[in-house]
Design a protein around this motif. Structure first.
Motif, PDB file in Angstrom:
ATOM      1  N   GLY A 114      16.984  43.761  34.936  1.00  0.00           N
ATOM      2  CA  GLY A 114      17.034  44.793  35.983  1.00  0.00           C
ATOM      3  C   GLY A 114      16.962  46.223  35.437  1.00  0.00           C
ATOM      4  N   PRO A 115      17.254  47.260  36.215  1.00  0.00           N
ATOM      5  CA  PRO A 115      17.553  47.147  37.642  1.00  0.00           C
ATOM      6  C   PRO A 115      16.267  46.956  38.461  1.00  0.00           C
ATOM      7  CG  PRO A 115      17.668  49.449  36.966  1.00  0.00           C
ATOM      8  CD  PRO A 115      17.337  48.655  35.748  1.00  0.00           C
ATOM      9  N   PRO A 116      16.387  46.498  39.701  1.00  0.00           N
ATOM     10  CA  PRO A 116      17.624  46.048  40.355  1.00  0.00           C
ATOM     11  C   PRO A 116      18.053  44.696  39.810  1.00  0.00           C
ATOM     12  CG  PRO A 116      15.755  45.602  41.769  1.00  0.00           C
ATOM     13  CD  PRO A 116      15.206  46.333  40.585  1.00  0.00           C
ATOM     14  N   PRO A 117      19.275  44.245  40.146  1.00  0.00           N
ATOM     15  CA  PRO A 117      19.724  42.943  39.655  1.00  0.00           C
ATOM     16  C   PRO A 117      18.772  41.834  40.086  1.00  0.00           C
ATOM     17  CG  PRO A 117      21.539  44.148  40.664  1.00  0.00           C
ATOM     18  CD  PRO A 117      20.294  44.902  40.982  1.00  0.00           C
ATOM     19  N   GLY A 118      18.542  40.888  39.188  1.00  0.00           N
ATOM     20  CA  GLY A 118      17.710  39.744  39.515  1.00  0.00           C
ATOM     21  C   GLY A 118      18.466  38.721  40.340  1.00  0.00           C
ATOM     22  N   ARG A 119      17.922  37.530  40.385  1.00  0.00           N
ATOM     23  CA  ARG A 119      18.534  36.449  41.167  1.00  0.00           C
ATOM     24  C   ARG A 119      19.905  36.093  40.602  1.00  0.00           C
ATOM     25  NH1 ARG A 119      17.874  30.661  40.632  1.00  0.00           N
ATOM     26  NH2 ARG A 119      16.490  31.105  38.860  1.00  0.00           N
ATOM     27  N   LEU A 120      20.881  35.873  41.493  1.00  0.00           N
ATOM     28  CA  LEU A 120      22.220  35.461  41.077  1.00  0.00           C
ATOM     29  C   LEU A 120      22.166  34.019  40.598  1.00  0.00           C
ATOM     30  CD1 LEU A 120      25.294  36.107  40.891  1.00  0.00           C
ATOM     31  CD2 LEU A 120      25.496  35.212  43.225  1.00  0.00           C
ATOM     32  N   LEU A 121      22.488  33.798  39.325  1.00  0.00           N
ATOM     33  CA  LEU A 121      22.440  32.466  38.732  1.00  0.00           C
ATOM     34  C   LEU A 121      23.779  31.746  38.795  1.00  0.00           C
ATOM     35  CD1 LEU A 121      20.377  33.322  35.516  1.00  0.00           C
ATOM     36  CD2 LEU A 121      19.519  32.349  37.662  1.00  0.00           C
ATOM     37  N   ALA A 122      24.875  32.502  38.635  1.00  0.00           N
ATOM     38  CA  ALA A 122      26.207  31.897  38.623  1.00  0.00           C
ATOM     39  C   ALA A 122      27.258  32.970  38.830  1.00  0.00           C
ATOM     40  CB  ALA A 122      26.458  31.163  37.305  1.00  0.00           C
ATOM     41  N   GLN A 123      28.424  32.538  39.241  1.00  0.00           N
ATOM     42  CA  GLN A 123      29.552  33.457  39.312  1.00  0.00           C
ATOM     43  C   GLN A 123      30.840  32.687  39.075  1.00  0.00           C
ATOM     44  OE1 GLN A 123      29.408  35.323  43.177  1.00  0.00           O
ATOM     45  NE2 GLN A 123      30.481  33.629  44.186  1.00  0.00           N
ATOM     46  N   GLY A 124      31.835  33.406  38.539  1.00  0.00           N
ATOM     47  CA  GLY A 124      33.124  32.792  38.275  1.00  0.00           C
ATOM     48  C   GLY A 124      34.246  33.747  38.616  1.00  0.00           C
ATOM     49  N   HIS A 125      35.402  33.195  38.978  1.00  0.00           N
ATOM     50  CA  HIS A 125      36.569  33.996  39.325  1.00  0.00           C
ATOM     51  C   HIS A 125      37.706  33.696  38.350  1.00  0.00           C
ATOM     52  CE1 HIS A 125      34.293  33.854  43.138  1.00  0.00           C
ATOM     53  NE2 HIS A 125      34.843  35.032  43.387  1.00  0.00           N
ATOM     54  N   HIS A 126      38.384  34.754  37.932  1.00  0.00           N
ATOM     55  CA  HIS A 126      39.538  34.589  37.060  1.00  0.00           C
ATOM     56  C   HIS A 126      40.723  35.318  37.672  1.00  0.00           C
ATOM     57  CE1 HIS A 126      41.712  33.917  33.288  1.00  0.00           C
ATOM     58  NE2 HIS A 126      42.201  35.124  33.460  1.00  0.00           N
ATOM     59  N   GLU A 127      41.884  34.665  37.668  1.00  0.00           N
ATOM     60  CA  GLU A 127      43.106  35.275  38.197  1.00  0.00           C
ATOM     61  C   GLU A 127      43.966  35.789  37.053  1.00  0.00           C
ATOM     62  OE1 GLU A 127      45.439  32.861  40.754  1.00  0.00           O
ATOM     63  OE2 GLU A 127      44.256  33.373  42.523  1.00  0.00           O
ATOM     64  N   TRP A 128      44.275  37.077  37.109  1.00  0.00           N
ATOM     65  CA  TRP A 128      45.217  37.685  36.175  1.00  0.00           C
ATOM     66  C   TRP A 128      46.579  37.754  36.851  1.00  0.00           C
ATOM     67  CZ3 TRP A 128      41.083  41.796  35.201  1.00  0.00           C
ATOM     68  CH2 TRP A 128      40.464  41.586  33.956  1.00  0.00           C
ATOM     69  N   VAL A 129      47.567  37.065  36.326  1.00  0.00           N
ATOM     70  CA  VAL A 129      48.903  37.109  36.904  1.00  0.00           C
ATOM     71  C   VAL A 129      49.818  37.962  36.024  1.00  0.00           C
ATOM     72  CG1 VAL A 129      48.609  34.868  38.007  1.00  0.00           C
ATOM     73  CG2 VAL A 129      49.662  34.994  35.752  1.00  0.00           C
ATOM     74  N   PHE A 130      50.852  38.489  36.629  1.00  0.00           N
ATOM     75  CA  PHE A 130      51.769  39.394  35.935  1.00  0.00           C
ATOM     76  C   PHE A 130      53.124  38.768  35.663  1.00  0.00           C
ATOM     77  CE2 PHE A 130      48.432  42.080  37.232  1.00  0.00           C
ATOM     78  CZ  PHE A 130      48.467  43.198  36.423  1.00  0.00           C
ATOM     79  N   MET A 131      53.451  37.709  36.371  1.00  0.00           N
ATOM     80  CA  MET A 131      54.738  37.056  36.184  1.00  0.00           C
ATOM     81  C   MET A 131      54.525  35.621  35.734  1.00  0.00           C
ATOM     82  SD  MET A 131      56.863  38.425  39.526  1.00  0.00           S
ATOM     83  CE  MET A 131      58.354  37.558  39.045  1.00  0.00           C
ATOM     84  N   GLN A 132      55.050  35.270  34.562  1.00  0.00           N
ATOM     85  CA  GLN A 132      54.969  33.885  34.136  1.00  0.00           C
ATOM     86  C   GLN A 132      55.883  33.028  35.000  1.00  0.00           C
ATOM     87  OE1 GLN A 132      56.910  32.460  30.599  1.00  0.00           O
ATOM     88  NE2 GLN A 132      58.048  34.366  30.320  1.00  0.00           N
ATOM     89  N   ASP A 133      55.628  31.726  35.011  1.00  0.00           N
ATOM     90  CA  ASP A 133      56.458  30.819  35.791  1.00  0.00           C
ATOM     91  C   ASP A 133      57.911  30.923  35.334  1.00  0.00           C
ATOM     92  OD1 ASP A 133      54.231  29.968  37.119  1.00  0.00           O
ATOM     93  OD2 ASP A 133      53.952  28.130  35.940  1.00  0.00           O
ATOM     94  N   GLY A 134      58.817  31.057  36.281  1.00  0.00           N
ATOM     95  CA  GLY A 134      60.240  31.135  35.969  1.00  0.00           C
ATOM     96  C   GLY A 134      60.784  32.529  35.787  1.00  0.00           C
ATOM     97  N   LEU A 135      59.910  33.531  35.662  1.00  0.00           N
ATOM     98  CA  LEU A 135      60.385  34.906  35.524  1.00  0.00           C
ATOM     99  C   LEU A 135      61.018  35.361  36.836  1.00  0.00           C
ATOM    100  CD1 LEU A 135      60.211  37.302  33.393  1.00  0.00           C
ATOM    101  CD2 LEU A 135      58.369  38.187  34.829  1.00  0.00           C
ATOM    102  N   GLN A 136      62.180  35.979  36.738  1.00  0.00           N
ATOM    103  CA  GLN A 136      62.875  36.451  37.939  1.00  0.00           C
ATOM    104  C   GLN A 136      62.624  37.938  38.168  1.00  0.00           C
ATOM    105  OE1 GLN A 136      67.071  35.133  38.495  1.00  0.00           O
ATOM    106  NE2 GLN A 136      66.813  34.161  36.495  1.00  0.00           N
ATOM    107  N   ARG A 137      62.370  38.290  39.410  1.00  0.00           N
ATOM    108  CA  ARG A 137      62.242  39.693  39.815  1.00  0.00           C
ATOM    109  C   ARG A 137      63.409  40.003  40.746  1.00  0.00           C
ATOM    110  NH1 ARG A 137      60.559  42.262  44.296  1.00  0.00           N
ATOM    111  NH2 ARG A 137      59.757  44.402  44.025  1.00  0.00           N
ATOM    112  N   VAL A 138      64.309  40.887  40.286  1.00  0.00           N
ATOM    113  CA  VAL A 138      65.553  41.154  41.015  1.00  0.00           C
ATOM    114  C   VAL A 138      65.629  42.630  41.409  1.00  0.00           C
ATOM    115  CG1 VAL A 138      68.061  40.965  40.955  1.00  0.00           C
ATOM    116  CG2 VAL A 138      66.673  39.385  39.585  1.00  0.00           C
ATOM    117  N   PRO A 139      65.448  42.973  42.690  1.00  0.00           N
ATOM    118  CA  PRO A 139      65.629  44.365  43.106  1.00  0.00           C
ATOM    119  C   PRO A 139      67.066  44.822  42.828  1.00  0.00           C
ATOM    120  CG  PRO A 139      64.509  43.104  44.816  1.00  0.00           C
ATOM    121  CD  PRO A 139      65.009  42.115  43.803  1.00  0.00           C
TER     122      PRO A 139
END
Length: 422
Positions: A114-139
């Motif tokens: 490109g530009p412009p962008p060519g044909r979309l061949l693939a896409q992927g999603h990634h989740e970035w999390v901020f709290m590991q399992d078991g982490l407590q958030r206490v106001p």
């Protein structure tokens, strides 16, 4: 095999973990363009793109394949699509306000260059999390204290840290949350511009911070006998003041902080430290309307301004100074050096100073993209923060490891490298 995006360590990871990106199922030597994008909670979009050529095997691994000229970067940059992310809205910085929800990275693979962008061949999603399992958030709403305590899984006790941000005010939680994933009990502490706290920075009362220190020292899941302080920008000089006048501080890490009191009057019992003066004539504004405030503040070594120098020699803790040498907010390297001189002149331990070339003011946890310029709450217009995107990105990753090691060492916490997996 149809083209497919692969993330390593998977489709979900902690935000401060390195992320590997690869594409499988391409034709040998097929030219493609990769575009990464993230939308923040305000709906603003950050984007970066790069041009590549697949390997003979039909795989494209950003850890092996260099980006070709014509995109946001070129050369072998395994995480280039992250450090090159830029806001589509001018003067916008990526901030995570709700640490209980993930940020989502979208990676798109387009045919050709490109530009412009060519044909979309693939896409992927990634989740970035901020709290590991078991982490407590206490106001936390005890007495005058307004904050959020993050506790690792288990009963502890854990080494304790109070985390302070700068003139933006409010209650940023994301750095405290990410740090807690590494085995610390971390209190993200608001000190103005939040709920019933003062709405401006005319005056800072150390008694408020003393309440927070006492809260941490008395908490059954916080390991004594002392705690740590972590502060950036204005939060940095507040940490120095806390360490200088209050008991119970063992280790203090400063990210581009000042050794002089800045912004408002500091009071503790019968002690008063005036704010460092400034001269608006030294403010420069370029043709794009971006202010350079690097020379705005007075020299805290000269004349009446010396009254604003915080007596950090009174502190009974170890100091770590993290310094971006391209910080355009103020003279962070000068402050760190002068703080070190003053400590040594009074027979105190020489602090560790880590200098990062081509690195700007907002050294955030990895892997936030560099914020080149944004609205400054006190100046009232966009200011330049400094930094080269790649160097700044690498400095954030390195500084994050040094900060953890510093607190693990001096707060007798769990060994560095303790598990932080989801």
């Amino acid at each position: 095999m149809a083209p497919a995006v692969r993330f390593s360590p998977g489709a979900r990871s902690l935000f401060d973990e390195p992320l590997g990106i690869a594409v499988q199922g391409l034709r040998p030597r097929q030219p493609v363009t990769l575009r990464a994008s993230v939308q923040d909670e305000a709906g603003e979009r950050f984007e970066a793109s790069a041009r590549y050529e697949a390997e003979e095997s039909g795989e494209l691994d950003l850890g092996r394949s260099p980006a070709l000229p014509g995109g946001s970067f070129c050369g072998l940059e395994p995480m280039g699509l992250l450090w090159a992310l830029q806001p589509q809205k001018p003067f916008w910085c990526m901030v995570k306000r709700d640490v209980q929800t993930p940020l989502r990275l979208l990676l798109e693979v387009f045919e050709g260059h490109g530009p412009p962008p060519g044909r979309l061949l693939a896409q992927g999603h990634h989740e970035w999390v901020f709290m590991q399992d078991g982490l407590q958030r206490v106001p936390v709403r005890e007495g005058r204290i307004r904050g959020t305590l993050f506790l690792p899984p288990g009963d502890g006790p854990f080494p304790g840290i109070i985390d302070l941000y700068g003139v933006g005010g409010g209650l940023p939680e994301y750095r405290a949350c990410l740090l807690a994933n590494h085995g610390f009990a971390v209190l993200a502490l608001a000190y103005y511009g939040y709920e019933d706290l003062p709405q401006n920075m005319q005056e800072f009362q150390l008694e408020y911070f003393e309440e927070a220190v006492d809260f941490m020292l008395k908490h059954r899941q916080v390991k004594g006998p002392g705690i740590g302080l972590l502060g950036i920008s204005k939060g940095g000089d507040l940490c120095i003041s806390i360490a200088s006048f209050l008991k119970g501080i063992t280790a203090t890490a400063l990210i581009n902080g000042s050794v002089a009191n800045v912004g408002g009057m500091l009071r503790y019992k019968d002690i008063t430290i005036p704010p460092l003066g400034f001269d608006l004539k030294r403010l420069k504004v370029n043709k794009d309307g971006i202010a350079d405030i690097f020379n705005l503040l007075n020299n805290p070594l000269e004349g009446p301004s010396s009254q604003s120098f915080i007596p950090l020699e009174k502190a009974e803790c170890t100091f770590l100074f993290i310094v971006g040498q391209d910080d355009r907010n103020w003279k962070s390297e000068f402050f760190a050096v002068e703080g070190s001189k003053r400590l040594q002149a009074h027979g105190k331990e020489k602090p560790q100073i880590i200098l990062y070339p081509r690195t700007g003011h907002y050294i955030e946890p990895p892997f936030f993209p560099m914020c080149a310029a944004s609205l400054h709450k006190l100046v009232g217009k966009p200011v330049a923060w400094g930094g080269d995107p790649k160097a700044h990105f690498e400095a954030q990753a390195d500084a994050w490891q040094h900060i953890q090691a510093f607190f693990h060492k001096h707060l007798s916490g769990t060994p560095p490298g303790a598990s932080n997996k989801l």
